[in-house]
Write a protein that holds these residues in place. Structure first.
Motif, PDB file in Angstrom:
ATOM      1  N   LEU A 185       0.808  -0.833  -0.545  1.00  0.00           N
ATOM      2  CA  LEU A 185       0.601   0.271  -0.120  1.00  0.00           C
ATOM      3  C   LEU A 185       0.873   1.166  -0.042  1.00  0.00           C
ATOM      4  N   THR A 186       1.839   0.834   1.004  1.00  0.00           N
ATOM      5  CA  THR A 186       2.340   2.339   1.096  1.00  0.00           C
ATOM      6  C   THR A 186       3.436   2.739  -0.216  1.00  0.00           C
ATOM      7  N   LEU A 187       3.825   1.470  -0.913  1.00  0.00           N
ATOM      8  CA  LEU A 187       4.782   1.658  -2.362  1.00  0.00           C
ATOM      9  C   LEU A 187       3.590   2.385  -3.282  1.00  0.00           C
ATOM     10  N   GLY A 188       2.494   2.197  -3.812  1.00  0.00           N
ATOM     11  CA  GLY A 188       1.498   2.234  -4.175  1.00  0.00           C
ATOM     12  C   GLY A 188       1.126   3.394  -4.183  1.00  0.00           C
ATOM     13  N   ILE A 189       1.217   4.002  -2.823  1.00  0.00           N
ATOM     14  CA  ILE A 189       0.978   5.407  -2.007  1.00  0.00           C
ATOM     15  C   ILE A 189       1.219   6.764  -3.114  1.00  0.00           C
ATOM     16  N   SER A 190       3.199   6.040  -2.605  1.00  0.00           N
ATOM     17  CA  SER A 190       4.011   6.634  -2.686  1.00  0.00           C
ATOM     18  C   SER A 190       4.762   7.258  -4.096  1.00  0.00           C
ATOM     19  N   ILE A 198       5.939   9.200   7.178  1.00  0.00           N
ATOM     20  CA  ILE A 198       4.128   9.602   6.755  1.00  0.00           C
ATOM     21  C   ILE A 198       3.916   8.696   5.370  1.00  0.00           C
ATOM     22  N   LEU A 199       3.155   8.172   4.711  1.00  0.00           N
ATOM     23  CA  LEU A 199       2.768   6.814   3.649  1.00  0.00           C
ATOM     24  C   LEU A 199       3.782   8.092   2.278  1.00  0.00           C
ATOM     25  N   ILE A 200       3.277   8.980   2.182  1.00  0.00           N
ATOM     26  CA  ILE A 200       3.901   9.292   0.348  1.00  0.00           C
ATOM     27  C   ILE A 200       5.431   9.213   0.703  1.00  0.00           C
ATOM     28  N   ASN A 201       6.026   9.000   2.182  1.00  0.00           N
ATOM     29  CA  ASN A 201       7.688   9.293   2.290  1.00  0.00           C
ATOM     30  C   ASN A 201       7.769   7.675   2.173  1.00  0.00           C
ATOM     31  N   ASN A 202       6.981   6.993   2.218  1.00  0.00           N
ATOM     32  CA  ASN A 202       7.505   5.499   2.783  1.00  0.00           C
ATOM     33  C   ASN A 202       7.353   4.567   1.492  1.00  0.00           C
ATOM     34  N   GLY A 203       8.138   4.325   0.403  1.00  0.00           N
ATOM     35  CA  GLY A 203       7.925   3.328  -0.362  1.00  0.00           C
ATOM     36  C   GLY A 203       8.589   2.376   0.117  1.00  0.00           C
ATOM     37  N   TYR A 204       8.561   1.967   0.822  1.00  0.00           N
ATOM     38  CA  TYR A 204       9.797   0.553   0.992  1.00  0.00           C
ATOM     39  C   TYR A 204       9.232   0.020   1.761  1.00  0.00           C
ATOM     40  N   GLY A 205       8.107   0.703   2.752  1.00  0.00           N
ATOM     41  CA  GLY A 205       6.735   0.039   3.455  1.00  0.00           C
ATOM     42  C   GLY A 205       7.760  -0.563   5.088  1.00  0.00           C
ATOM     43  N   ILE A 206       8.451   0.179   5.341  1.00  0.00           N
ATOM     44  CA  ILE A 206       9.240   0.128   6.279  1.00  0.00           C
ATOM     45  C   ILE A 206       8.118   0.466   7.746  1.00  0.00           C
ATOM     46  N   MET A 207       7.979   0.045   8.763  1.00  0.00           N
ATOM     47  CA  MET A 207       8.000  -0.017   9.994  1.00  0.00           C
ATOM     48  C   MET A 207       8.487  -0.097  11.130  1.00  0.00           C
ATOM     49  N   HIS A 208       8.231   0.228  12.273  1.00  0.00           N
ATOM     50  CA  HIS A 208       9.650   0.311  13.240  1.00  0.00           C
ATOM     51  C   HIS A 208       8.696   0.234  13.958  1.00  0.00           C
ATOM     52  N   ARG A 209       8.900  -0.251  15.185  1.00  0.00           N
ATOM     53  CA  ARG A 209       8.317  -1.173  16.316  1.00  0.00           C
ATOM     54  C   ARG A 209       8.299   0.400  18.062  1.00  0.00           C
ATOM     55  N   ARG A 210       7.429   0.929  18.437  1.00  0.00           N
ATOM     56  CA  ARG A 210       7.449   2.287  19.087  1.00  0.00           C
ATOM     57  C   ARG A 210       8.476   1.929  20.179  1.00  0.00           C
ATOM     58  N   LEU A 258      -2.073  11.896 -19.451  1.00  0.00           N
ATOM     59  CA  LEU A 258      -3.173  12.382 -19.654  1.00  0.00           C
ATOM     60  C   LEU A 258      -3.403  10.778 -19.393  1.00  0.00           C
ATOM     61  N   ALA A 259      -3.267   9.397 -19.659  1.00  0.00           N
ATOM     62  CA  ALA A 259      -3.669   8.336 -19.281  1.00  0.00           C
ATOM     63  C   ALA A 259      -2.867   8.432 -17.686  1.00  0.00           C
ATOM     64  N   GLU A 260      -1.371   9.210 -17.120  1.00  0.00           N
ATOM     65  CA  GLU A 260      -0.826   8.182 -16.036  1.00  0.00           C
ATOM     66  C   GLU A 260      -1.897   9.394 -15.083  1.00  0.00           C
ATOM     67  N   PHE A 261      -2.044  10.450 -15.565  1.00  0.00           N
ATOM     68  CA  PHE A 261      -2.901  11.271 -14.652  1.00  0.00           C
ATOM     69  C   PHE A 261      -3.606   9.940 -13.922  1.00  0.00           C
ATOM     70  N   PHE A 262      -5.156   9.432 -15.129  1.00  0.00           N
ATOM     71  CA  PHE A 262      -5.977   9.182 -14.735  1.00  0.00           C
ATOM     72  C   PHE A 262      -5.498   7.349 -13.778  1.00  0.00           C
ATOM     73  N   TRP A 263      -4.213   6.841 -14.462  1.00  0.00           N
ATOM     74  CA  TRP A 263      -4.125   5.356 -13.522  1.00  0.00           C
ATOM     75  C   TRP A 263      -3.197   6.197 -12.647  1.00  0.00           C
ATOM     76  N   PHE A 264      -2.585   6.841 -12.405  1.00  0.00           N
ATOM     77  CA  PHE A 264      -1.700   7.298 -11.211  1.00  0.00           C
ATOM     78  C   PHE A 264      -2.732   7.744  -9.932  1.00  0.00           C
ATOM     79  N   GLY A 265      -4.150   9.091 -10.624  1.00  0.00           N
ATOM     80  CA  GLY A 265      -4.857   9.076  -9.184  1.00  0.00           C
ATOM     81  C   GLY A 265      -5.483   8.323  -8.743  1.00  0.00           C
ATOM     82  N   THR A 266      -6.233   6.616  -9.940  1.00  0.00           N
ATOM     83  CA  THR A 266      -7.005   6.131  -9.755  1.00  0.00           C
ATOM     84  C   THR A 266      -6.465   5.383  -8.466  1.00  0.00           C
ATOM     85  N   LYS A 267      -5.086   5.286  -8.938  1.00  0.00           N
ATOM     86  CA  LYS A 267      -4.430   3.707  -8.079  1.00  0.00           C
ATOM     87  C   LYS A 267      -4.230   4.581  -6.388  1.00  0.00           C
TER      88      LYS A 267
END
Length: 283
Positions: free
Chosen positions: A148-153, A204-216, A170-179
Motif C-alpha cells: 500500500l505504501t509503495l502504491g501511495i508514494s 508518512i505514507l507518501i515518503n514510505n515507498g519501502y513500507g518500513i515500520m518500526h516498533r514504537r 493524460l493516461a498517467e494522470f487517470f491511472w496513478f490518480g485512481t491507484k
C-alpha cells in the motif's frame, strides 16, 4: 577516463567541508529541540553512520532526522523564529517547486544540486538537513503495508512531477490518480478496522515507498548517541531500528555503490563564518 572525472574529483574535495556545514545545521536543530523539549532522533544513513562509523558514512552527503508529526508542527513554529542567521526552514507546503514533501533546514551560504531539482523555481538550494515526519501505523502485516505504501508514494511522486501535455500524461494522470485514491481508501479502511496504533510508527505514507515500520519501543524513549564527537538524540534501540531499515546494516557496500548522491555541491558561496560558529554566538 570518465568524462565526469573532474567533477567527481571536485565533489570529493568538497565533501568533508559540506559534511561539517551540515553538522552545524544539525547542531542548530538540536539546540532548538532541547530548548523546547521537542522530540527528534537521528534517522536513516545518519543513524547508520553514527553506529557503524561514529559519524558520517564516509561517502554520505546528507543528514536525516525524524520527528513525530505533532512534534514537527511545534518545531516549525519555533524554528522560524529561532534558527541562526543563514539558515531557513523549507517546506513543500509553503514553497513551490520542491520535489519532495519533506521539511528541510537549509543553509543559504552554500549550493547543492540534486537529481530532480527544478531550476525554474526560485527555492533555496543550499546544503540541508532533512526532517521526516513520523505517524502511528495500524497493526497490519508488513507485506500489506509495503504494497500500500509503495502504491501511495509512487503514485504521489508521478502525479506531482512536471508533465507535458500528451496522451501519455493524460493516461498517467487517470491511472496513478485512481491507484493513489484506491490505496488511500484501503489504508483508511484497514486503519479503522485494525485500530491498534500503539505498536508501530513510521514515515508518512507518501515518503514510505519501502513500507518500513518500526516498533514504537525501538524508538521511545529516545536516547543519545555520539555523531562526529557530539551527542544527539537517537532511537532507544538503534540495532532494531537499523535492522528494520537495512537488515545487515554493518556490512560495508562494495566500492561501486559508495557514491555521493548530489550532482554538485559547494560548501560556501563567499567563505563566510560557519553555521556552527553562528550557533555558538547565539548560545
Amino acid at each position: 577516463m570518465k568524462h565526469n572525472a573532474p567533477l567527481e574529483a571536485f565533489q570529493q574535495r568538497q565533501l568533508r567541508a559540506c559534511q561539517l556545514k551540515q553538522l552545524g545545521i544539525l547542531e542548530a536543530i538540536d539546540a532548538i529541540c532541547r530548548r523546547h523539549d521537542i522530540c527528534y532522533w537521528l534517522d536513516g544513513g545518519t543513524l547508520l553512520g553514527a553506529v557503524r562509523h561514529g559519524g558520517f558514512i564516509p561517502w554520505d552527503d546528507d543528514i536525516d532526522i525524524a520527528m513525530p508529526w505533532e512534534e514537527m508542527q511545534r518545531f516549525v513554529k519555533v524554528a522560524q523564529k529561532e534558527l541562526p542567521e543563514g539558515l531557513v526552514l523549507q517546506s513543500a507546503l509553503t514553497e513551490k517547486g520542491l520535489k519532495e514533501p519533506i521539511t528541510k533546514v537549509r543553509d543559504t551560504n552554500s549550493f547543492l544540486v540534486e537529481p530532480g531539482d527544478n531550476f525554474a523555481e526560485n527555492y533555496a538550494k543550499g546544503l540541508y538537513v532533512d526532517i521526516f515526519p513520523f505517524v502511528a501505523y495500524p497493526n497490519l502485516p508488513r507485506k500489506l503495508v509495503k504494497r500500500l505504501t509503495l502504491g501511495i508514494s509512487k503514485s504521489y511522486s508521478i502525479l506531482h512531477k512536471a508533465h507535458r501535455y500528451s496522451l501519455r500524461a493524460l493516461a498517467e494522470f487517470f491511472w496513478f490518480g485512481t491507484k493513489y485514491a484506491v490505496c488511500r481508501l484501503l489504508w483508511a479502511t484497514l486503519s479503522a478496522i485494525f485500530r491498534g496504533r500503539d505498536v508501530y510508527i513510521s514515515n508518512i505514507l507518501i515518503n514510505n515507498g519501502y513500507g518500513i515500520m518500526h516498533r514504537r519501543d525501538s524508538v521511545f524513549p529516545v536516547g543519545e548517541i555520539r555523531f562526529e564527537g557530539k551527542s544527539f538524540r537517537a532511537p532507544a534501540r538503534p540495532d532494531a531500528y537499523l535492522k528494520d531499515l537495512y537488515r545487515n546494516y554493518m556490512d560495508i557496500p562494495p566500492v561501486e555503490k559508495r557514491k555521493i548522491h548530489a550532482v554538485f555541491m559547494l560548501s560556501s558561496l563567499d567563505g563566510g563564518a560557519s553555521v556552527s560558529q553562528n550557533v555558538k554566538s547565539k548560545g
